[in-house]
Scaffold this motif. Structure first.
Motif, PDB file in Angstrom:
ATOM      1  N   PRO A  46       0.756  -1.852   0.126  1.00 52.67           N
ATOM      2  CA  PRO A  46       0.042   0.076  -0.109  1.00 52.67           C
ATOM      3  C   PRO A  46       0.857   1.266   0.428  1.00 52.67           C
ATOM      4  CG  PRO A  46      -0.258  -0.767   2.280  1.00 52.67           C
ATOM      5  CD  PRO A  46       0.533  -2.057   1.055  1.00 52.67           C
ATOM      6  N   ALA A  49       6.281   0.737  -1.474  1.00 51.05           N
ATOM      7  CA  ALA A  49       8.007   0.302  -1.249  1.00 51.05           C
ATOM      8  C   ALA A  49       8.878  -1.019  -1.164  1.00 51.05           C
ATOM      9  CB  ALA A  49       8.100  -0.002   0.875  1.00 51.05           C
ATOM     10  N   ILE A  50       8.138  -1.679  -2.096  1.00 50.24           N
ATOM     11  CA  ILE A  50       9.169  -2.425  -3.711  1.00 50.24           C
ATOM     12  C   ILE A  50       8.775  -2.401  -4.530  1.00 50.24           C
ATOM     13  CG2 ILE A  50       8.667  -5.015  -3.637  1.00 50.24           C
ATOM     14  CD1 ILE A  50       7.170  -5.754  -1.123  1.00 50.24           C
ATOM     15  N   ASN A  61      12.955  -4.434  -1.410  1.00 52.41           N
ATOM     16  CA  ASN A  61      12.281  -3.693  -0.286  1.00 52.41           C
ATOM     17  C   ASN A  61      12.505  -1.814  -0.440  1.00 52.41           C
ATOM     18  OD1 ASN A  61       9.849  -2.820   1.277  1.00 52.41           O
ATOM     19  ND2 ASN A  61      10.389  -4.437   2.763  1.00 52.41           N
ATOM     20  N   THR A  67       6.127   0.070   6.707  1.00 52.71           N
ATOM     21  CA  THR A  67       5.901  -0.062   8.121  1.00 52.71           C
ATOM     22  C   THR A  67       5.749  -0.878   7.871  1.00 52.71           C
ATOM     23  OG1 THR A  67       3.431  -0.466   6.388  1.00 52.71           O
ATOM     24  CG2 THR A  67       3.944   1.960   6.877  1.00 52.71           C
ATOM     25  N   GLY A  70       3.030  -5.816   6.591  1.00 57.07           N
ATOM     26  CA  GLY A  70       2.431  -7.512   6.080  1.00 57.07           C
ATOM     27  C   GLY A  70       1.589  -7.850   5.249  1.00 57.07           C
ATOM     28  N   LYS A  71       1.035  -6.799   4.688  1.00 56.28           N
ATOM     29  CA  LYS A  71       0.214  -7.315   3.063  1.00 56.28           C
ATOM     30  C   LYS A  71       0.569  -8.516   2.180  1.00 56.28           C
ATOM     31  CE  LYS A  71      -3.650  -3.838   3.699  1.00 56.28           C
ATOM     32  NZ  LYS A  71      -3.668  -3.274   5.070  1.00 56.28           N
TER      33      LYS A  71
HETATM   34  S1  SF4 Z   1       4.969  -5.210   5.499  1.00 50.00           S
HETATM   35 FE1  SF4 Z   1       3.344  -4.161   3.835  1.00 50.00          FE
HETATM   36  S2  SF4 Z   1       4.006  -1.670   3.428  1.00 50.00           S
HETATM   37 FE2  SF4 Z   1       6.417  -3.597   4.038  1.00 50.00          FE
HETATM   38  S3  SF4 Z   1       6.467  -4.227   1.986  1.00 50.00           S
HETATM   39 FE3  SF4 Z   1       5.136  -5.811   2.603  1.00 50.00          FE
HETATM   40  S4  SF4 Z   1       3.203  -5.116   1.669  1.00 50.00           S
HETATM   41 FE4  SF4 Z   1       5.152  -2.748   1.833  1.00 50.00          FE
END
Ligand code: SF4
Ligand code: SF4
Length: 155
Positions: A46, A49-50, A61, A67, A70-71
């Motif tokens: 979201p 970052a990647i 990343n 953040t 974990g999505k």
């Molecule tokens: S943990 Fe969340 S913010 Fe970090 S790379 Fe995965 S989806 Fe993106």
């Protein structure tokens, strides 16, 4: 030659590791080192970052942007993403899990390293379903934070 090309198992020297400060915040470590056409992690993040140079490149990343939500963990078909957060002498590791039985919150489970070797026990703190993949957060001693990458539930 990379270590994993000889052993078949990733080692820390094969990976781009976060700093201590980034680990205290909690970030996703992408243990994805082979150039394969795949990018659901990029599309899912979201905060963007990647990134990848192209669809066949390995994902990178940006730990400062990540953040630790974990999505991305449950969407990776390679089961190659782990969120690690170090806090108060403990490591919270969020990992993908596709076996039965499904762990439950509060349960003590075996924790395994990248070779599948048992490294002790961890306390299950969170279990979330993402399609056929369970996303499990397990708490272990801080010193195991960069080693534990799987769990085994034995009842
Ligand atoms: S943990 Fe969340 S913010 Fe970090 S790379 Fe995965 S989806 Fe993106
Ligand atoms: S989704 Fe997983 S396997 Fe696919 S590029 Fe991202 S980290 Fe690699």
């Amino acid at each position: 030659m990379k270590v994993y090309e000889k052993t078949g198992v990733l080692s820390l020297s094969d990976l781009r590791l976060p700093s201590k400060k980034q680990l205290e915040k909690g970030v996703a470590i992408l243990e994805c080192v082979q150039e394969i056409p795949c990018n659901p992690c990029v599309d899912t993040c979201p905060v963007n970052a990647i990134s990848m140079k192209d669809i066949n490149a390995v994902p990178v990343n940006d730990y400062d942007k990540c953040t630790g939500c974990g999505k991305c963990v449950g969407v990776c078909p390679g089961l190659a993403i782990f969120v690690v957060k170090i806090k108060d002498g403990k490591a919270l590791i969020t990992l993908p899990y596709e076996f039965l039985p499904v762990p439950v919150v509060g349960e003590n489970v075996h924790v395994l390293d990248r070779t599948g070797k048992k490294r002790g026990f961890g306390l299950v703190k969170r279990v979330v379903k993402n399609g056929k993949t369970m996303v499990v957060t397990v708490e272990v001693d801080e010193k195991l934070g960069m080693d534990v990458r799987n769990i085994r539930v034995e009842r």
